[in-house]
Structure formats: structure tokens, C-alpha cells
Design an enzyme around this catalytic site. Structure first.
Site, PDB file in Angstrom:
ATOM      1  N   THR A  99       0.756  -1.179   0.493  1.00  0.00           N
ATOM      2  CA  THR A  99       0.150   0.004  -0.262  1.00  0.00           C
ATOM      3  C   THR A  99       0.741   1.437  -0.110  1.00  0.00           C
ATOM      4  OG1 THR A  99      -1.447   1.285   1.677  1.00  0.00           O
ATOM      5  CG2 THR A  99      -0.402  -0.092   2.909  1.00  0.00           C
ATOM      6  N   ASP A 100       0.365   2.189  -0.124  1.00  0.00           N
ATOM      7  CA  ASP A 100       0.890   3.590  -0.535  1.00  0.00           C
ATOM      8  C   ASP A 100       0.779   4.155   1.318  1.00  0.00           C
ATOM      9  OD1 ASP A 100      -1.964   4.415  -0.172  1.00  0.00           O
ATOM     10  OD2 ASP A 100      -1.737   5.923  -1.311  1.00  0.00           O
ATOM     11  N   GLU A 101       0.108   3.584   2.007  1.00  0.00           N
ATOM     12  CA  GLU A 101      -0.048   4.514   3.481  1.00  0.00           C
ATOM     13  C   GLU A 101       1.500   3.553   4.062  1.00  0.00           C
ATOM     14  OE1 GLU A 101      -3.480   3.283   5.615  1.00  0.00           O
ATOM     15  OE2 GLU A 101      -4.231   3.200   3.626  1.00  0.00           O
ATOM     16  N   TYR A 155      -2.142  -0.370  10.765  1.00  0.00           N
ATOM     17  CA  TYR A 155      -1.669  -0.971  10.051  1.00  0.00           C
ATOM     18  C   TYR A 155      -1.319  -0.697   8.525  1.00  0.00           C
ATOM     19  CZ  TYR A 155      -3.480  -1.573   4.733  1.00  0.00           C
ATOM     20  OH  TYR A 155      -3.218  -2.007   3.324  1.00  0.00           O
ATOM     21  N   LYS A 175       2.324  -3.291   8.026  1.00  0.00           N
ATOM     22  CA  LYS A 175       2.545  -3.923   6.204  1.00  0.00           C
ATOM     23  C   LYS A 175       3.695  -2.908   5.614  1.00  0.00           C
ATOM     24  CE  LYS A 175      -0.024  -4.454   2.770  1.00  0.00           C
ATOM     25  NZ  LYS A 175      -0.162  -5.872   2.566  1.00  0.00           N
TER      26      LYS A 175
END
Ligand code: NAD
Ligand code: DAU
Length: 355
Positions: free
Chosen positions: A133-135, A159, A163
């Protein structure tokens, strides 16, 4: 030839499996633990399809994964399986560490054992593709450039931290053991089969049910939206031509503040399914307490993927969001199934306690 997909009963994984089998006869082994987010209804059209083998199980179960690898001899493993909802990670981070970190570690170890035993030719062509993810990059200020692959990791939620940890493990398994890995870091997805805990499906379903449309804080947080089928095509392209050890950002250049997204959905619903009282769906918008640690802005620089692998999204936000709203209007059975039981418990924990 066979590929193993993990998390293929979830939103993106299931879209990937459906799209894959629509364009290829290569067998898919689909390993999914069927958490609250996994839904076999999404895969109902594959029930009698011999190209799809569903296996109920955990990516962290080394005995099971080892057996699957040795039985099916896949040429690739694509890892979608994860706990994926930021709000849930705030209420209970433990599951996120268990699946996203420990689960990915165990999966990597199972795959490494299998890969080490392959003949040289198969070793060279095997791929482990990790869907991220970009997060992991953290948050951007208004004037910052979009995230490039070189951006430092600065995760801010349980989260995204979990990741980020998984991405680091994947990287290390390449550098230390030579495992041919690929990592994709994608922006916010939306589209069919999206579990309605996430903003876009939640707003569509709440609007239709006459409920309030909860916007966290001032609603000016920005996300970069990508139609899920474009994410799937990007993964297929990276699997086909990505260079082992590389990471690829995936995004659609569709930055939008949340309020604008919600208003766009309301406007489409006003047109496709006008309210019987003549009112506007946007009247149901309600600003609620903000998410703790809420990242202000995400934006993806997807130029590497376009330059090196020639990938571009097919949908704009305008075309994709219209298809999505129409899909939810047309698929009430799927919606009714996923919005029972565990889903209702989550909604009351997250929203009704606050009201
Ligand atoms: P999702 O929550 O809809 O689906 C996750 C799936 O993984 C479910 O089917 C669940 O049953 C399964 N699963 C969970 N734990 C498991 C375990 N231990 N073993 C096997 N299966 C397990 O998630 P999603 O939105 O489809 O996201 C898929 C992947 O893409 C995730 O890795 C997520 O981090 C990443 N991602 C999501 C987005 C997005 O906008 N949704 C964007 C970028 C990246
Ligand atoms: O950026 C990629 C990520 O996108 C993925 O890695 C995650 O798995 C996925 O869940 C998604 O994370 P977000 O937190 O951005 O998605 P969500 O749909 O939960 O929220 C989108 C934005 O809308 C965010 O700024 C929070 C806000 N929001 C969300 C909900 C559920 C609201 O304002 N109200 C809501 O009720």
C-alpha cells in the site's frame, strides 16, 4: 502452469482472480482464511470451474502452505492476504501484527523452502509478488510531491506499520536469500465487491438506507483513488515483466478530498435512484469525530510503472465511480449477505457508540 493467490476471497484478491480467469486458462489456487473480509459469494461464478481451487487456510500455516506448494508447483505466489482496515487496526492491532507481519514471515519461509528446491530454470522464473500500500510512506502536506518509490517509509497507523514491516521482510528475503520478489505499493482502490466498512461502499449503502454519511473531521483529507480492475491489471503487468527486487507504485493520478468523493457519489445516486421524498442524498452527510492519527494526504507517483512496464489505468475517477455505484445498485444480494452478523457488530462499535 499454476499460480497461488493468497487473500483471494477479499476485495482486491477476488477481483484479481476473476479477472485472471477471464483472460487465462492458467490454474489459480486461492488460499484464504475467510476472515470477516473474505467472502466466497464473490467467487460464486467459479464454483464449478476446474481452473480455480479454493483452499481455506492461513498464510501463516507452514505445513499447509508447504503442502500446497509441493502439490501444485506454482510458478508464482501473489500475496494479497492481510488485515486491511485502518480503523480496525486502531481498535485491535494484534490481528494486524499476526497476519501482516508474522503471517508474511511464515509465508516467505514456506515459499523460500519451495523455491530453493526448484530446478535452476524454474528458480529463475519463479516470482513472489507482495501486494502493498501507499500508506507505508506516511502522509503528505498539500505542496509535497506524490510518493515515489524512493520515498522514506513513515507509517502512522498500526495497519500501515504492519504493512511496512511486511514490505521490509519481503525486501530482506530478496537481498539475503535471493528470493525473486516483486512489491507493488498501490493507492486507495474502489469498485465491485468492496466490503462496506471502507468509505466508498459505506457511503453508497448508507445513502440508500437513509442513514447518515459519516465524514471524519473536516473531510478534506485527500486520497488517490484507483479502480480495482486497474490495480489488477497493474499486478498482472508487474508479475509478467517486473524486475525481481524492485518495488512499483500503482496509482491513477486521482487525488480527491473525501468530501468531494462523497458528494460525487451522492450526485450519481440522485440521478440513478432519486430519493422518494425529492431530497438530495448529500443532506445525509454528517461530520463525525476524526480518526486518530489520520493521514492528511496520499498521492502516488506511478511514472516508474508507466515508463518501465508501459502500464496505465483504463478508468478515470468519473467513469470508475459511476460503474461502482451502478454495481452496488445491481448487486443487492451480495450486499445483503455481507452486511449481516459481523458487519453489523463492527458498524455499531465504530459509529453508533459515537452517536
Ligand atoms: P480485504 O480485507 O478485502 O481482503 C483480505 C483477504 O485476506 C480476506 O479475504 C481475508 O479473509 C484474507 N486473509 C486475512 N488474513 C488472512 C490470513 N492470515 N491467511 C489467509 N488469508 C487471510 O483486503 P483488500 O482491500 O482486498 O486488500 C488486499 C491487499 O491489498 C492487502 O494486502 C492490502 O494491504 C493491499 N492494498 C489494499 C488497498 C485498498 O485500497 N483496499 C490499496 C493498496 C493495497
Ligand atoms: O491507501 C491505500 C489504503 O486505502 C489501503 O492500504 C487500505 O487497505 C484501505 O483500507 C485504504 O485505507 P484508507 O484508510 O484510506 O481507506 P478508508 O476507506 O477507510 O478511508 C478513506 C478515507 O475516508 C480516509 O481519509 C478516512 C475517511 N473515512 C473513512 C470512513 C470508513 C471517513 O471520512 N468516514 C468513514 O466512515
Amino acid at each position: 502452469m499454476t499460480i497461488i493467490v493468497t487473500g483471494g476471497a477479499g476485495f482486491i484478491g477476488a477481483n484479481f482472480v476473476l479477472d485472471w480467469l477471464a483472460g487465462s486458462d492458467e490454474q489459480v489456487v486461492n488460499l484464504d482464511a475467510l476472515t470477516y473480509a473474505g467472502n466466497l459469494d464473490t467467487l460464486a461464478s467459479l464454483k464449478n470451474d476446474r481452473r480455480h481451487a479454493f483452499v481455506h487456510g492461513d498464510i501463516g500455516d507452514r505445513a499447509l502452505v508447504g503442502r500446497l506448494l509441493s502439490e501444485y508447483q506454482p510458478r508464482a505466489v501473489i500475496n494479497f492476504a492481510a488485515e486491511s482496515h485502518v480503523d480496525r487496526s486502531i481498535h485491535g492491532p494484534g490481528d494486524f501484527i499476526q497476519t501482516n507481519v508474522v503471517g508474511t514471515f511464515n509465508l516467505l519461509e514456506s515459499v523460500r523452502a519451495y523455491w530453493s528446491g526448484l530446478p535452476d530454470a524454474a528458480k529463475g522464473t519463479f516470482r513472489f509478488l507482495h501486494v502493498s500500500t501507499d500508506e507505508v510512506y506516511g502522509t503528505l502536506a498539500e505542496q509535497d510531491p506524490p510518493f515515489a518509490e524512493s520515498k522514506r517509509y513513515e507509517p502512522n497507523s498500526p495497519y500501515s506499520a504492519s504493512k511496512a514491516a511486511s514490505d521490509h521482510l519481503v525486501r530482506a528475503w530478496h537481498h539475503t536469500y535471493g528470493l525473486p520478489v516483486l512489491t507493488t505499493n498501490c493507492s486507495n482502490n474502489y469498485g465491485p465487491y468492496h466490503f462496506p466498512e471502507k468509505l466508498i461502499p459505506l457511503v453508497i449503502l448508507n445513502a440508500l438506507a437513509g442513514k447518515s454519511l459519516p465524514i471524519y473531521g473536516d473531510g478534506l483529507q485527500v486520497r488517490d483513488w484507483l479502480y480495482v480492475k486497474d490495480h489488477c491489471s497493474a499486478i498482472r503487468r508487474v508479475l509478467e515483466a517486473g524486475r525481481p527486487g524492485e518495488t512499483y507504485n500503482v496509482g491513477g493520478w486521482n487525488e480527491k478530498p473525501n468530501m468531494e468523493v462523497v458528494r460525487a457519489i451522492c450526485a450519481i445516486l440522485d440521478e440513478l435512484q432519486p430519493k422518494t421524498d425529492g431530497g438530495a442524498y448529500s443532506d445525509q452527510i454528517s461530520c463525525v469525530q476524526d480518526r486518530p492519527g489520520h493521514d492528511r494526504r496520499y498521492a502516488i507517483d506511478a511514472r516508474k510503472l508507466e515508463r518501465e512496464l508501459g502500464w496505465k489505468p483504463a478508468e478515470t475517477f468519473e467513469t470508475g465511480i459511476r460503474k461502482t455505484v451502478q454495481w452496488y445498485l445491481d448487486n443487492q444480494d451480495w450486499v445483503n449477505h455481507v452486511t449481516s452478523g459481523a458487519y453489523r457488530e463492527w458498524v455499531s462499535k465504530q459509529y453508533e457508540a459515537e452517536a
